[in-house]
Design an enzyme around this catalytic site. Structure first.
Site, PDB file in Angstrom:
ATOM      1  CG  ASP A 152      -6.309   2.225   0.984  1.00  0.00           C
ATOM      2  OD1 ASP A 152      -7.540   2.392   1.045  1.00  0.00           O
ATOM      3  OD2 ASP A 152      -5.630   2.468  -0.031  1.00  0.00           O
ATOM      4  CG  HIS A 208      -5.977   7.605  -0.339  1.00  0.00           C
ATOM      5  ND1 HIS A 208      -4.725   7.254   0.115  1.00  0.00           N
ATOM      6  CD2 HIS A 208      -6.419   6.540  -1.053  1.00  0.00           C
ATOM      7  CE1 HIS A 208      -4.425   6.033  -0.309  1.00  0.00           C
ATOM      8  NE2 HIS A 208      -5.430   5.575  -1.028  1.00  0.00           N
ATOM      9  CB  SER A 228     -10.292   7.088  -0.790  1.00  0.00           C
ATOM     10  OG  SER A 228     -10.130   6.597  -2.107  1.00  0.00           O
ATOM     11  CG  MET A 254      -3.046  -2.482   0.030  1.00  0.00           C
ATOM     12  SD  MET A 254      -3.856  -0.879  -0.206  1.00  0.00           S
ATOM     13  CE  MET A 254      -5.560  -1.354  -0.539  1.00  0.00           C
ATOM     14  CG  MET A 256      -6.637   2.111  -9.168  1.00  0.00           C
ATOM     15  SD  MET A 256      -8.197   1.280  -8.791  1.00  0.00           S
ATOM     16  CE  MET A 256      -8.417   1.744  -7.071  1.00  0.00           C
ATOM     17  CG  HIS A 278      -2.552   3.645  -2.977  1.00  0.00           C
ATOM     18  ND1 HIS A 278      -3.686   2.974  -2.556  1.00  0.00           N
ATOM     19  CD2 HIS A 278      -1.629   2.675  -3.243  1.00  0.00           C
ATOM     20  CE1 HIS A 278      -3.472   1.675  -2.584  1.00  0.00           C
ATOM     21  NE2 HIS A 278      -2.237   1.458  -3.014  1.00  0.00           N
ATOM     22  CG  ASP A 336      -7.055   4.938  -4.278  1.00  0.00           C
ATOM     23  OD1 ASP A 336      -6.036   4.516  -3.696  1.00  0.00           O
ATOM     24  OD2 ASP A 336      -8.164   5.026  -3.729  1.00  0.00           O
ATOM     25  CG  MET A 385      -3.041   0.448  -6.221  1.00  0.00           C
ATOM     26  SD  MET A 385      -4.779   0.636  -5.754  1.00  0.00           S
ATOM     27  CE  MET A 385      -4.885   2.418  -5.712  1.00  0.00           C
TER      28      MET A 385
END
Ligand code: DX5
Ligand code: ZN
Length: 223
Positions: free
Chosen positions: A179, A35, A10, A141, A39, A69, A37, A71
């Site tokens: 994760d 990975h 990540s 998660m 957000m 991913h 992320d 979010m």
């Protein structure tokens, strides 16, 4: 998707001022997946990376597997398309942030990406039962999303076993990714519960010797 074990580094824990060098180092060390992320400061209390950065990373690393991913709330068709166009390999999102989960999973697949659904620690897995045909992987998660460096929540491992059992009952073999809080001590329990893809932030990018960090994680699988 591959059923052997894969580690997904990540970049949340990478050195953002030297991201290209860090990702190169991670790939050289043998990491399987990067990975990414996303957000939005709304679905989670943090803000990270957009499709522009992903497009540049895809250009720099044409062979890499990028695991996006999301979010974000709401999950829109535009957001999915933006990350698919930017070069995502896998895209996952949280069902709480999406009215049309089935349609969105189908959209991700139609854009040539692997589709995944992410389950927060407090989210039950029952809906998976109706979605297997459009799901390539489930991301469980093991912390509340938003930040790296948190402790794994043990009850989440029970959910990993539940998802593995539900999949077996439905005669499907999706990848199950975990994760949050995965390190050489916790990775074995994650694998025993049925996970086969492991997101590692602080236990991988957070270490200066990535080769040694990955070796320690692999060793943790055998304990
Ligand atoms: C948390 C993110 C994770 C994070 C994991 O919301 O989704 O991907 O980077 O970090 P560690 O491995 O440090 O728990
Ligand atoms: Zn993540």
């Amino acid at each position: 998707m591959a059923t052997k074990y894969q580690f997904a580094g990540s970049i949340l824990s990478a050195d953002l001022l030297r991201l290209q060098a860090d990702v190169q180092d991670a790939l050289d060390a043998g990491i399987d997946v990067i990975h990414f992320d996303v957000m939005d400061f709304h679905f989670v209390p943090n803000l990270t990376f957009g499709p522009g950065l992903l497009a540049q990373m895809r250009k720099a690393f044409p062979q890499a597997i990028f695991d996006v991913h999301l979010m974000v709330d709401p999950v829109t068709e535009d957001i999915i398309r933006a990350y698919a166009d930017a070069g995502a390999s896998w895209i996952s999102f949280h069902p709480e942030a999406c009215v049309h989960v089935d349609r969105t999973l189908a959209l991700i697949q139609s854009l040539g990406c692997k589709s995944g659904l992410v389950l927060n620690p407090g989210t039950a897995p029952q809906m998976l039962r109706y979605l297997w045909d459009k799901l390539d992987f489930v991301l469980v998660m093991t912390v509340n999303p938003g930040f790296g460096g948190q402790k794994l929540i043990p009850a989440a491992l029970q959910k990993v076993s539940d998802v593995r059992r539900m999949a077996a009952e439905a005669n499907v073999k999706p990848a199950i990714e975990v994760d949050g809080g995965v390190d050489p001590v916790t990775v074995g329990a994650c694998a025993k519960a049925g996970a086969n893809v492991f997101v590692v932030g602080s236990a991988f990018f957070g270490k200066s010797d990535r080769k040694a960090a990955l070796a320690a994680l692999h060793e943790g699988l055998t304990l």
